[in-house]
Design an enzyme around this catalytic site. Sequence first.
Site, mmCIF file in Angstrom:
data_model
loop_
_atom_site.group_PDB
_atom_site.id
_atom_site.type_symbol
_atom_site.label_atom_id
_atom_site.label_comp_id
_atom_site.label_asym_id
_atom_site.label_seq_id
_atom_site.Cartn_x
_atom_site.Cartn_y
_atom_site.Cartn_z
ATOM 1 N N ARG A 228 0.677 -1.440 0.151
ATOM 2 C CA ARG A 228 0.089 0.222 0.323
ATOM 3 C C ARG A 228 0.996 1.370 -0.126
ATOM 4 N NH1 ARG A 228 -3.455 -2.052 -1.782
ATOM 5 N NH2 ARG A 228 -5.921 -2.643 -0.790
ATOM 6 N N GLU A 257 -3.665 7.363 -4.541
ATOM 7 C CA GLU A 257 -4.026 6.646 -6.112
ATOM 8 C C GLU A 257 -5.749 7.291 -6.355
ATOM 9 O OE1 GLU A 257 -4.237 2.260 -5.929
ATOM 10 O OE2 GLU A 257 -1.955 2.358 -4.868
ATOM 11 N N HIS A 275 -1.297 0.168 -9.805
ATOM 12 C CA HIS A 275 -1.483 -0.864 -8.727
ATOM 13 C C HIS A 275 -2.316 -1.738 -9.961
ATOM 14 C CE1 HIS A 275 -3.591 -1.049 -5.459
ATOM 15 N NE2 HIS A 275 -3.227 -2.467 -5.110
HETATM 16 O O1 A2R Z 1 4.038 -8.096 11.742
HETATM 17 P P1 A2R Z 1 3.078 -9.750 11.880
HETATM 18 O O2 A2R Z 1 3.625 -10.249 12.973
HETATM 19 O O3 A2R Z 1 1.592 -9.667 12.077
HETATM 20 O O4 A2R Z 1 3.225 -9.255 10.352
HETATM 21 C C1 A2R Z 1 1.860 -9.286 9.086
HETATM 22 C C2 A2R Z 1 2.677 -8.388 8.441
HETATM 23 N N1 A2R Z 1 2.644 -7.294 9.344
HETATM 24 C C3 A2R Z 1 3.574 -6.271 9.553
HETATM 25 N N2 A2R Z 1 4.551 -5.904 9.796
HETATM 26 C C4 A2R Z 1 5.501 -5.279 10.511
HETATM 27 N N3 A2R Z 1 5.178 -3.787 11.084
HETATM 28 C C5 A2R Z 1 3.436 -4.183 11.387
HETATM 29 N N4 A2R Z 1 2.855 -2.921 11.910
HETATM 30 C C6 A2R Z 1 2.177 -4.681 10.500
HETATM 31 N N5 A2R Z 1 1.874 -4.897 9.859
HETATM 32 C C7 A2R Z 1 1.655 -5.861 9.558
HETATM 33 O O5 A2R Z 1 1.871 -8.297 7.294
HETATM 34 C C8 A2R Z 1 2.257 -10.443 8.041
HETATM 35 O O6 A2R Z 1 3.459 -10.802 7.200
HETATM 36 C C9 A2R Z 1 1.907 -8.841 6.654
HETATM 37 C C10 A2R Z 1 0.777 -9.440 6.589
HETATM 38 O O7 A2R Z 1 0.572 -10.969 5.863
HETATM 39 P P2 A2R Z 1 -1.569 -10.963 5.418
HETATM 40 O O8 A2R Z 1 -2.145 -10.784 6.316
HETATM 41 O O9 A2R Z 1 -0.975 -12.272 4.965
HETATM 42 O O10 A2R Z 1 -1.441 -9.860 3.978
HETATM 43 P P3 A2R Z 1 -1.595 -10.550 2.713
HETATM 44 O O11 A2R Z 1 -2.455 -11.438 2.120
HETATM 45 O O12 A2R Z 1 0.278 -11.056 2.574
HETATM 46 O O13 A2R Z 1 -1.579 -9.333 1.910
HETATM 47 C C11 A2R Z 1 -0.647 -8.049 2.155
HETATM 48 C C12 A2R Z 1 -1.064 -6.374 2.071
HETATM 49 C C13 A2R Z 1 -3.116 -6.306 1.816
HETATM 50 O O14 A2R Z 1 -3.647 -5.900 3.084
HETATM 51 C C14 A2R Z 1 -2.918 -5.448 1.175
HETATM 52 O O15 A2R Z 1 -3.063 -4.756 1.549
HETATM 53 C C15 A2R Z 1 -1.723 -5.413 0.001
HETATM 54 O O16 A2R Z 1 -0.468 -6.587 0.483
HETATM 55 O O17 A2R Z 1 -2.384 -5.942 -1.175
#
Ligand code: A2R
Length: 315
Positions: A228, A257, A275
């Site tokens: 993002r 965007e 995007h």
């Molecule tokens: O932090 P963790 O352990 O919950 O790992 C998640 C990480 N993440 C972060 N890492 C560092 N600091 C943060 N504040 C933080 N918030 C989240 O991002 C996890 O490894 C990753 C998100 O993975 P998923 O929930 O499986 O999302 P996915 O399907 O990989 O999609 C990621 C994003 C979507 O939310 C859309 O914004 C974009 O890709 O298409």
Amino acid sequence: MSRIAVLVPGKMHERALARLKERYDVIEADAASLDAEMAKRIRGVAVSGTFKAASIDALPNLEVISSFGVGYDNVDAKHAATKGVVVTNTPDVLNDEVADTAIGLLLNTVREFPRAENWLRAGNWTPGKSYPLSRFSLKGRHVGIYGLGRIGQEIAKRLEPFKVKISYHTRTRNADVPYDYYPTLKDLAEAVDTMIAIVPKTPQTHKTINAEILSALGPEGVFVNVGRGWTVDEEALAAALKSGAIGAAGLDVFYDEPHVPAALLDLPNAVLLPHLASGSVPTRNAMADMVVDNLAGWFEKGEPLAPVPETPLKG
Ligand code: A2R
């Protein structure tokens, strides 16, 4: 018995819309524009854009909001939770496409393929003239992945055959992956020369890619974003690219965007995409199907395929 009424505010993928119309009474309108009778009939929403608290409040019998895409930051899921409304998204079916795009964008950024093609198309390839050697190579790089979730892990797997070193930063260490973990983004940026961001839009990720992180990446540094635009301080990024504080950037996503800052458009060392990471016909069809199947799962079995963590399931 009358069919379930589903609201579709704004644009929706054609295939999703067609399938919705087979099953439901589809009302294509904004929540705020409905009269009280119609608002009461709406039990589901299928949305490809924004659906905020006021829209949720306008629909007293709403049960489920089916959002197109894996990022659901445009839907007020926390507010939905307080109303007992389930929010769903479309994870996993786009992992491969987004990871493929990330690798393509990384190579385009490091090796300047889009610029080289423009150079050729502009008629510059004449006898005795060749495109300048790219300053950078992917070979021998150390790639840090910021966010190692569903998509981040697919990106990492694709990077392995490129023989680069892979590390990552998330809030929680993942004991099941063979990559080095860095507990802070700054630690990761200092260790690597290449960073790929694939984190969701949350208050904690806002403008986390800032001047400090970019300068830690260094003059040979390459930054790629397929998550993002929210995550990036675009002014700081443009300044770092211009001054040489980092070497190059590849961006598929932007802060506001479809507005792309002129400061980025002007830079030769930025590869900019509109995007499109999940934007192939097959992948968008799979996402469209999931939008419909989430609603069908909810209305037929009380079990949507992919409820988001913020919203509880009710039977
Ligand atoms: O932090 P963790 O352990 O919950 O790992 C998640 C990480 N993440 C972060 N890492 C560092 N600091 C943060 N504040 C933080 N918030 C989240 O991002 C996890 O490894 C990753 C998100 O993975 P998923 O929930 O499986 O999302 P996915 O399907 O990989 O999609 C990621 C994003 C979507 O939310 C859309 O914004 C974009 O890709 O298409």
